[in-house]
Design a protein around this motif. Sequence first.
Motif, PDB file in Angstrom:
ATOM      1  N   THR A  13       0.904  -1.274   0.038  1.00  0.00           N
ATOM      2  CA  THR A  13      -0.139   0.025  -0.080  1.00  0.00           C
ATOM      3  C   THR A  13       0.824   1.255   0.002  1.00  0.00           C
ATOM      4  O   THR A  13       2.337   1.134  -0.052  1.00  0.00           O
ATOM      5  N   ARG A  17      -2.693   6.783  -1.142  1.00  0.00           N
ATOM      6  CA  ARG A  17      -3.105   6.018  -2.773  1.00  0.00           C
ATOM      7  C   ARG A  17      -4.625   5.992  -3.090  1.00  0.00           C
ATOM      8  O   ARG A  17      -5.160   5.892  -3.945  1.00  0.00           O
ATOM      9  N   GLY A  49      -9.038  -5.039   4.083  1.00  0.00           N
ATOM     10  CA  GLY A  49      -7.802  -5.633   3.623  1.00  0.00           C
ATOM     11  C   GLY A  49      -6.915  -4.196   3.508  1.00  0.00           C
ATOM     12  O   GLY A  49      -6.458  -3.694   2.114  1.00  0.00           O
ATOM     13  N   GLU A  77      -8.036  -6.843   8.583  1.00  0.00           N
ATOM     14  CA  GLU A  77      -7.135  -7.440   7.664  1.00  0.00           C
ATOM     15  C   GLU A  77      -7.255  -8.731   8.019  1.00  0.00           C
ATOM     16  O   GLU A  77      -7.154  -9.214   9.121  1.00  0.00           O
ATOM     17  N   ARG A  82      -0.474  -7.760  10.459  1.00  0.00           N
ATOM     18  CA  ARG A  82      -0.692  -6.686  10.331  1.00  0.00           C
ATOM     19  C   ARG A  82      -1.839  -6.123  11.054  1.00  0.00           C
ATOM     20  O   ARG A  82      -1.861  -4.856  11.269  1.00  0.00           O
ATOM     21  N   ASN A 118      -8.113  -2.886  -4.013  1.00  0.00           N
ATOM     22  CA  ASN A 118      -6.803  -3.483  -4.172  1.00  0.00           C
ATOM     23  C   ASN A 118      -6.582  -5.010  -3.369  1.00  0.00           C
ATOM     24  O   ASN A 118      -5.683  -5.354  -3.042  1.00  0.00           O
ATOM     25  N   TYR A 123      -7.714 -12.498  -6.324  1.00  0.00           N
ATOM     26  CA  TYR A 123      -8.753 -13.552  -6.511  1.00  0.00           C
ATOM     27  C   TYR A 123      -9.182 -13.877  -7.835  1.00  0.00           C
ATOM     28  O   TYR A 123      -8.862 -13.114  -8.681  1.00  0.00           O
TER      29      TYR A 123
END
Length: 273
Positions: A13, A17, A49, A77, A82, A118, A123
């Motif tokens: 990341t 962004r 995420g 997450e 994280r 993102n 997937y």
Amino acid sequence: MSGAPERRTRGRTSPSRLRALDAYLLHCERPLLERQDGPWGEAAFLDVGFGEHPWTTLESARRFRALNPSLRVIGVEADPGRASAAASHEEERTHFRQGGFGWAREAGQPVRLIRAMNILRQYRAEEAGAAHEELGQALLPGGLLVEGSTDGPGGITVAYLLRRGAEGLAREALLFHTDFHQGFAPRLFRDWLPVDWRRRMVPGSALHAFFAAWTAAWAEARAQGADSPADSFHEGARRLSQAWPGVSAEPWLWENGYLRWQPPTEVPRPQGL
Ligand SMILES: C[S@@+](CC[C@H](N)C(=O)[O-])C[C@H]1O[C@@H](n2cnc3c(N)ncnc32)[C@H](O)[C@@H]1O
């Protein structure tokens, strides 16, 4: 999650962004961010995420709280390291949790806005529909799920806007944004299309027809003297809005590098999905 297995990834990341999405939501979804009646008072913004650092979650929390100072913000997450590293950034109404797409429903947390940016790139296209459904289950009626992709610096964005309505989750719109750092042509967005469309935008498909119309409108704009990337985007979008149903005609969008396609029914699904 039950719909698709979680993906272990590097979690890349970068700060800022998702700034273009934040600006869009602040401008176009102000009532959704501000609403306080009934369950909306406790309805969260959920960032699913958030990646190896919770930068974008914290930035959005700061921006959205300019409209709604008591907004609850939750970063979720799949990666436990994280999630626990982000805990040092918690404050009274900002939390970080380990979990998947079903976290809010499992936790009984009402949600007004879910962002999953993102994520689904990792997937399979066949998993996107189930992921949307699972993510959308915790939304209050009228709540919004934003799912899509950006380039690394966040200068190119393509996202689905999916709204919870009486009939379930509706594929309300596709949102495109660029800051013109790579110039502009409609094909710029092709690499950043949602995962279900990425390899299915073939001749004969609904999205291929949309891009053909956009490209024709943009080429006409250039032929009429709209030379710079920003001018050709703006004038091409204006022409497209007159030719193609559902292209938003709001000047703020075009002036700031956004194009929203909100078809009269729903954003079409790729064939076979
Ligand atoms: C590329 S990062 C995106 C970070 C940030 N959202 C951004 O746009 O910069 C993708 C993150 O999604 C997480 N992830 C993947 N599947 C997930 C799921 N089902 N639930 C929650 N997080 C997930 C990964 O662990 C990874 O950290």
